[in-house]
Scaffold this motif. Structure first.
Motif, short mmCIF file in Angstrom:
data_model
loop_
_atom_site.label_atom_id
_atom_site.label_comp_id
_atom_site.label_asym_id
_atom_site.label_seq_id
_atom_site.Cartn_x
_atom_site.Cartn_y
_atom_site.Cartn_z
N SER A 24 17.22 4.16 -2.56
CA SER A 24 16.32 4.45 -3.68
C SER A 24 14.91 3.98 -3.37
CB SER A 24 16.82 3.76 -4.97
OG SER A 24 16.77 2.34 -4.83
N GLU A 25 13.94 4.64 -4.00
CA GLU A 25 12.56 4.19 -3.98
C GLU A 25 12.11 4.04 -5.43
OE1 GLU A 25 11.48 3.29 -1.18
OE2 GLU A 25 12.85 4.41 0.13
N THR A 26 11.48 2.92 -5.72
CA THR A 26 11.08 2.59 -7.08
C THR A 26 9.62 2.14 -7.08
OG1 THR A 26 11.80 0.28 -6.85
CG2 THR A 26 13.44 1.87 -7.64
N MET A 27 9.11 1.88 -8.27
CA MET A 27 7.73 1.40 -8.39
C MET A 27 7.62 -0.10 -8.13
SD MET A 27 5.71 3.91 -8.88
CE MET A 27 4.22 3.10 -9.45
N GLY A 28 8.73 -0.78 -7.93
CA GLY A 28 8.73 -2.21 -7.68
C GLY A 28 10.15 -2.71 -7.63
N LEU A 29 10.33 -4.01 -7.74
CA LEU A 29 11.64 -4.61 -7.53
C LEU A 29 12.30 -5.11 -8.81
CD1 LEU A 29 10.87 -6.59 -4.24
CD2 LEU A 29 11.95 -4.34 -4.49
N HIS A 30 11.81 -4.69 -9.97
CA HIS A 30 12.39 -5.10 -11.24
C HIS A 30 12.86 -3.85 -11.98
CE1 HIS A 30 10.95 -9.19 -10.67
NE2 HIS A 30 9.81 -8.66 -10.29
N PRO A 31 14.17 -3.59 -12.01
CA PRO A 31 14.67 -2.32 -12.57
C PRO A 31 14.26 -2.04 -14.00
CG PRO A 31 16.39 -3.39 -11.29
CD PRO A 31 15.25 -4.37 -11.38
N ALA A 131 6.50 1.28 7.53
CA ALA A 131 5.09 1.28 7.12
C ALA A 131 4.89 1.80 5.71
CB ALA A 131 4.26 2.10 8.10
N GLN A 132 5.76 2.70 5.24
CA GLN A 132 5.59 3.29 3.91
C GLN A 132 6.39 2.58 2.83
OE1 GLN A 132 3.45 5.87 3.14
NE2 GLN A 132 2.75 5.57 5.24
N GLN A 133 6.99 1.44 3.17
CA GLN A 133 7.84 0.75 2.20
C GLN A 133 7.08 0.41 0.93
OE1 GLN A 133 9.55 -2.95 3.63
NE2 GLN A 133 11.35 -2.64 2.35
N SER A 134 5.88 -0.11 1.09
CA SER A 134 5.05 -0.45 -0.06
C SER A 134 4.00 0.63 -0.25
CB SER A 134 4.38 -1.82 0.15
OG SER A 134 5.35 -2.84 0.24
N SER A 135 4.40 1.71 -0.88
CA SER A 135 3.48 2.80 -1.17
C SER A 135 3.78 3.33 -2.56
CB SER A 135 3.58 3.91 -0.11
OG SER A 135 4.86 4.50 -0.10
N ASP A 136 2.94 4.22 -3.05
CA ASP A 136 3.06 4.71 -4.43
C ASP A 136 4.09 5.83 -4.50
OD1 ASP A 136 2.79 5.47 -7.03
OD2 ASP A 136 0.74 6.23 -6.83
N TRP A 137 5.33 5.46 -4.84
CA TRP A 137 6.41 6.45 -4.93
C TRP A 137 6.35 7.25 -6.22
CZ3 TRP A 137 8.79 7.71 -0.68
CH2 TRP A 137 8.81 6.78 0.38
N GLY A 138 5.47 6.87 -7.14
CA GLY A 138 5.31 7.64 -8.37
C GLY A 138 4.17 8.64 -8.32
N ALA A 139 3.58 8.81 -7.15
CA ALA A 139 2.45 9.74 -7.00
C ALA A 139 2.89 11.18 -7.30
CB ALA A 139 1.88 9.65 -5.59
N ALA A 140 1.92 12.01 -7.68
CA ALA A 140 2.23 13.41 -8.01
C ALA A 140 2.78 14.17 -6.82
CB ALA A 140 0.98 14.10 -8.54
N GLU A 141 2.35 13.82 -5.63
CA GLU A 141 2.85 14.45 -4.41
C GLU A 141 3.21 13.37 -3.40
OE1 GLU A 141 3.35 17.64 -3.94
OE2 GLU A 141 2.48 18.30 -5.84
N LEU A 142 4.35 13.52 -2.74
CA LEU A 142 4.72 12.61 -1.68
C LEU A 142 4.14 13.09 -0.36
CD1 LEU A 142 8.50 11.92 -2.45
CD2 LEU A 142 6.50 10.57 -3.12
N THR A 143 3.65 12.16 0.44
CA THR A 143 3.12 12.53 1.75
C THR A 143 4.27 12.79 2.71
OG1 THR A 143 3.07 10.25 2.58
CG2 THR A 143 1.13 11.02 1.34
N ASP A 144 3.96 13.45 3.81
CA ASP A 144 4.97 13.66 4.85
C ASP A 144 5.48 12.33 5.38
OD1 ASP A 144 4.77 16.40 4.60
OD2 ASP A 144 3.42 16.64 6.32
N ALA A 145 4.60 11.34 5.49
CA ALA A 145 5.01 10.01 5.97
C ALA A 145 5.98 9.36 5.00
CB ALA A 145 3.77 9.14 6.17
N GLN A 146 5.74 9.50 3.71
CA GLN A 146 6.67 8.95 2.72
C GLN A 146 8.03 9.63 2.82
OE1 GLN A 146 4.08 9.47 -0.78
NE2 GLN A 146 4.53 7.33 -1.29
N LYS A 147 8.03 10.96 2.94
CA LYS A 147 9.30 11.69 3.02
C LYS A 147 10.07 11.30 4.28
CE LYS A 147 7.09 15.60 1.95
NZ LYS A 147 6.83 17.04 1.68
N GLU A 148 9.39 11.15 5.38
CA GLU A 148 10.06 10.74 6.62
C GLU A 148 10.61 9.32 6.49
OE1 GLU A 148 11.67 10.19 10.30
OE2 GLU A 148 11.15 12.08 9.30
#
Length: 204
Positions: A24-31, A131-148
């Protein structure tokens, strides 16, 4: 190898029978505070499926049927967190479970490095980027790097599972591991209920 991005739910019948790797990818570590943004899944046959959720929209009947299927083992790395997030937002227990982090701690007792990157490097000889572990997973579009990045977190779990299961058997710790895995949904429930920082077994 193809990475598929789905909005809100999985298509039907995209997985072969057998275990499913899940992360899973979330906005942080507190469900309770940090929403679920993405679930990534793979059946070990070369493709990864990413399911992205719009804020507040978690009605995903095909996905939840796969995750709740008692005939499929779900492979996680640090299942405690993923199970809590899935329970919080999808309302199900994603069981039965095999957690490669717990398995690593039970058989790789010669190291204190049990993160996914370290486990995969030793067990299957691959080096993944975090490298993408701490990134904005709630963004309107995911980057190719995030998807990979998201796909790579489930791409190798079947292979790691095979190595770790063999080592558990070799060291006579399979049943101990299974007992730990079976407890994980309860551990996730305790986290969600407010006992996340409390060791209920500790003598105080």
């Amino acid at each position: 190898m193809t990475i598929y991005l789905h909005e809100g739910d999985l298509p039907r019948d995209v997985f072969a029978p057998g275990p499913i790797a899940v992360d899973s990818e979330t906005m942080g570590l507190h469900p309770h505070r940090d929403r679920l943004c993405l679930l990534q899944l793979a059946d070990g046959n070369g493709d990864e499926h990413l399911v992205r959720f719009t804020k507040g929209q978690y009605d995903a009947p095909v996905l939840t049927a796969v995750l709740a299927d008692p005939s499929r083992v779900k492979l996680f790395h640090y299942a405690r967190f993923d199970l809590a997030v899935i329970k919080r937002y999808l309302g199900i227990d994603a069981t039965p479970v095999f957690c490669t982090k717990i398995a690593s701690k039970l058989v790789r007792t010669y190291t204190d490095r049990h993160g996914l990157k370290d486990v995969l490097r030793e067990t299957v000889g691959v080096d993944i980027s975090k490298a993408q572990q701490s990134s904005d997973w709630g963004a309107a579009e995911l980057t190719d790097a995030q998807k990979e990045y998201a796909a790579s977190d489930v791409r190798y779990l079947h292979r790691a599972h095979a190595v770790l299961a063999e080592r558990l058997a070799r060291e006579g710790r399979t049943e101990m591991a299974r007992a730990c895995f079976d407890f994980l949904p309860t551990r996730a429930d305790l986290d969600l209920a407010g006992w996340d920082e409390t060791d209920i077994f500790a003598h105080m």
